[in-house]
Design an enzyme around this catalytic site. Sequence first.
Site, PDB file in Angstrom:
ATOM      1  N   LYS A  66       0.798  -1.231  -0.232  1.00 57.83           N
ATOM      2  CA  LYS A  66      -0.027   0.101  -0.029  1.00 57.83           C
ATOM      3  C   LYS A  66       0.769   1.389  -0.147  1.00 57.83           C
ATOM      4  CE  LYS A  66      -3.084   0.568   3.370  1.00 57.83           C
ATOM      5  NZ  LYS A  66      -2.965   1.663   4.150  1.00 57.83           N
ATOM      6  N   SER A  67       1.791   1.421   0.829  1.00 56.50           N
ATOM      7  CA  SER A  67       2.689   2.496   0.991  1.00 56.50           C
ATOM      8  C   SER A  67       3.304   2.780  -0.477  1.00 56.50           C
ATOM      9  CB  SER A  67       3.684   2.351   2.023  1.00 56.50           C
ATOM     10  OG  SER A  67       3.114   2.211   3.367  1.00 56.50           O
ATOM     11  N   ARG A  88       2.847   5.889  -3.343  1.00 58.15           N
ATOM     12  CA  ARG A  88       3.940   6.859  -3.607  1.00 58.15           C
ATOM     13  C   ARG A  88       4.235   6.743  -5.186  1.00 58.15           C
ATOM     14  NH1 ARG A  88       4.338   5.726   1.439  1.00 58.15           N
ATOM     15  NH2 ARG A  88       5.414   6.830   3.078  1.00 58.15           N
ATOM     16  N   ARG A 115      -8.553  11.866  12.820  1.00 62.05           N
ATOM     17  CA  ARG A 115      -7.191  11.557  13.193  1.00 62.05           C
ATOM     18  C   ARG A 115      -6.314  13.034  13.004  1.00 62.05           C
ATOM     19  NH1 ARG A 115      -5.442   6.697   9.382  1.00 62.05           N
ATOM     20  NH2 ARG A 115      -3.427   6.934  10.700  1.00 62.05           N
ATOM     21  N   SER A 148       7.188   8.941  12.569  1.00 58.24           N
ATOM     22  CA  SER A 148       6.176   8.905  11.533  1.00 58.24           C
ATOM     23  C   SER A 148       6.819   9.070  10.142  1.00 58.24           C
ATOM     24  CB  SER A 148       5.242  10.101  11.662  1.00 58.24           C
ATOM     25  OG  SER A 148       4.339  10.025  10.820  1.00 58.24           O
ATOM     26  N   GLN A 197       4.922   9.095   7.407  1.00 60.00           N
ATOM     27  CA  GLN A 197       3.907   9.863   6.854  1.00 60.00           C
ATOM     28  C   GLN A 197       4.247  11.501   6.988  1.00 60.00           C
ATOM     29  OE1 GLN A 197       0.010   9.043   8.158  1.00 60.00           O
ATOM     30  NE2 GLN A 197      -0.265   7.233   6.845  1.00 60.00           N
ATOM     31  N   ASP A 251       2.233  -1.307  12.011  1.00 59.69           N
ATOM     32  CA  ASP A 251       0.909  -1.663  11.304  1.00 59.69           C
ATOM     33  C   ASP A 251       0.198  -3.055  11.761  1.00 59.69           C
ATOM     34  OD1 ASP A 251       0.314   0.850  10.254  1.00 59.69           O
ATOM     35  OD2 ASP A 251       1.023   0.247   8.320  1.00 59.69           O
ATOM     36  N   LYS A 257      -4.208   5.433  15.062  1.00 58.41           N
ATOM     37  CA  LYS A 257      -4.490   4.773  13.735  1.00 58.41           C
ATOM     38  C   LYS A 257      -6.027   4.775  13.216  1.00 58.41           C
ATOM     39  CE  LYS A 257      -0.073   3.792  13.020  1.00 58.41           C
ATOM     40  NZ  LYS A 257       0.634   4.908  12.065  1.00 58.41           N
TER      41      LYS A 257
HETATM   42  C1  S3P Z   1       2.741   4.704   6.443  1.00 62.53           C
HETATM   43  C2  S3P Z   1       3.164   5.306   7.553  1.00 62.53           C
HETATM   44  C3  S3P Z   1       2.664   4.576   8.755  1.00 62.53           C
HETATM   45  C4  S3P Z   1       1.760   3.397   8.736  1.00 62.53           C
HETATM   46  C5  S3P Z   1       0.784   3.603   7.466  1.00 62.53           C
HETATM   47  C6  S3P Z   1       1.432   3.801   6.313  1.00 62.53           C
HETATM   48  C7  S3P Z   1       3.192   5.230   5.144  1.00 62.53           C
HETATM   49  O1  S3P Z   1       2.108   5.525   9.464  1.00 62.53           O
HETATM   50  O2  S3P Z   1       0.874   3.456   9.796  1.00 62.53           O
HETATM   51  O3  S3P Z   1      -0.207   2.656   7.326  1.00 62.53           O
HETATM   52  O4  S3P Z   1       2.779   4.660   3.922  1.00 62.53           O
HETATM   53  O5  S3P Z   1       4.189   6.314   5.089  1.00 62.53           O
HETATM   54  P1  S3P Z   1       2.754   6.796  10.305  1.00 62.53           P
HETATM   55  O6  S3P Z   1       4.127   7.287   9.628  1.00 62.53           O
HETATM   56  O7  S3P Z   1       2.134   7.680  10.568  1.00 62.53           O
HETATM   57  O8  S3P Z   1       3.094   5.923  11.408  1.00 62.53           O
END
Ligand code: S3P
Length: 452
Positions: free
Chosen positions: A29-30, A34, A130, A175, A177, A323, A350
């Site tokens: 997914k990540s 991107r 969130r 984080s 993200q 996760d 989350k």
């Molecule tokens: C992610 C970062 C994580 C993760 C999320 C996906 C990403 O969150 O929990 O499911 O793709 O960068 P955080 O960076 O807020 O911990």
Amino acid sequence: MNTATSAVIYRTQAQWAPLTGRLRVPGDKSISHRAIMLGALADGVTEISGFLQGEDSLNTLRCFRAMGVDITEPNQGFVQVFGVGLQGLRPPAHPLYVGNSGTSMRLMAGILAGQAFDTVLEGDASLSRRPMRRVIEPLTQMGAVIESAEGGRSPLTIRGGRRLKAINYVLPMASAQVKSCVLLAGLYAAGTTCVTEPAPTRDHTERMLTGFGYTVHRSTATACVEGGGRLTSRQIEVPADISSAAFFMVAASIAPEADLTLLHVGINPTRTGIIDILKLMGADITLHNPRDVGGEPVADIQIKSAALQGIDIPESLVPLAIDEFPVLFIAAACAVGRTVLTGAEELRVKESDRIAVMADGLQKLGINATPTFDGMVIEGQGAAALPFGTAEIWSQGDHRIAMAFAVAGLRAHGEITIHNCEFVETSFPGFAALFRGCGGGLQDTVAHEVSA
Ligand code: S3P
């Protein structure tokens, strides 16, 4: 623009076959998010294979289409993105809707802060609860203007036409993200933007920027980009998502007579906390055929049943498995002895409060699970043949809670009913069928139509 979805209920079955075989879980997914984002901002055509056709990454795709990027309809994970260049996005006609996806909202906030036009980013009820201040704060330091709902929640209105300046940002929490958000804004900033993290987090943004020909200076805890460069299109092969593989890793560990191989799984060292933690608990996991696929390490992962032991989970592994805790709690409940998790307060923000929701569900299943402000203490029932009782569980719209309790069904002496499983579509379309296909007992039924 909300879409109608159907409420899905899972019912685990006490009858199941030994988990065996070889299977591939959907794309990461990540990395899928991107790939769309950087492909859209690149010059030229980016071809993606293995793209996750889950609601979260599809929402990212729809947002970039809404900003004038031509993106083909994903077909068995293959997508072409006709990049418009860093300055080529166009104002969307409507607010950008990202559904349940925190990654879409936080990473896109960084990109949108650098545009010439205003945008509104909004999500579903869960995402609207969130915290977004964690991205508003550094972006504001860079000169962005962002309006939010009360308490720094979404929807976010991001004002365009600001000249961003580079900053040195020390992340207050681990984080990926927030790190990625600031680095992406840094592409539009004058000067060199640096982000320092308190502990290593997933580094897909840094790796993929490099793959698109953008220089990222990296030292142990800091990543820096200089604004004003360009991204060059490329081909991307998305590996299978280790966070989705995690459900099968725990399933095969706790069920008797299992021998399962998960194919082509991403094993980026910033994501392998699940393997390290399960191995510390005594899991039987072997990596086969490790290889590099377009800058990301990949392997086939074989898991066999094992007698798990409770452990104190090292805090250094928490961001590397962030996760995976819902399903790791299921593993802990099946282990012999106590498992203690600390340093994981991020779990409270989350898709749901994963500490509260998991502790509640585990208690309903008869497990002694005590939530703490930053983790959980679980008394493992490993000596019991079937540690879990029967109960009705509400996953609170959280995909990983739903799948974790589906895995618990393998060691339950009756049926576990899990509500709200439609959110599994955000990250793992086809989970129930794949779980059944390798031997797991699970029924999924559509209950009635609801609005997401
Ligand atoms: C992610 C970062 C994580 C993760 C999320 C996906 C990403 O969150 O929990 O499911 O793709 O960068 P955080 O960076 O807020 O911990």
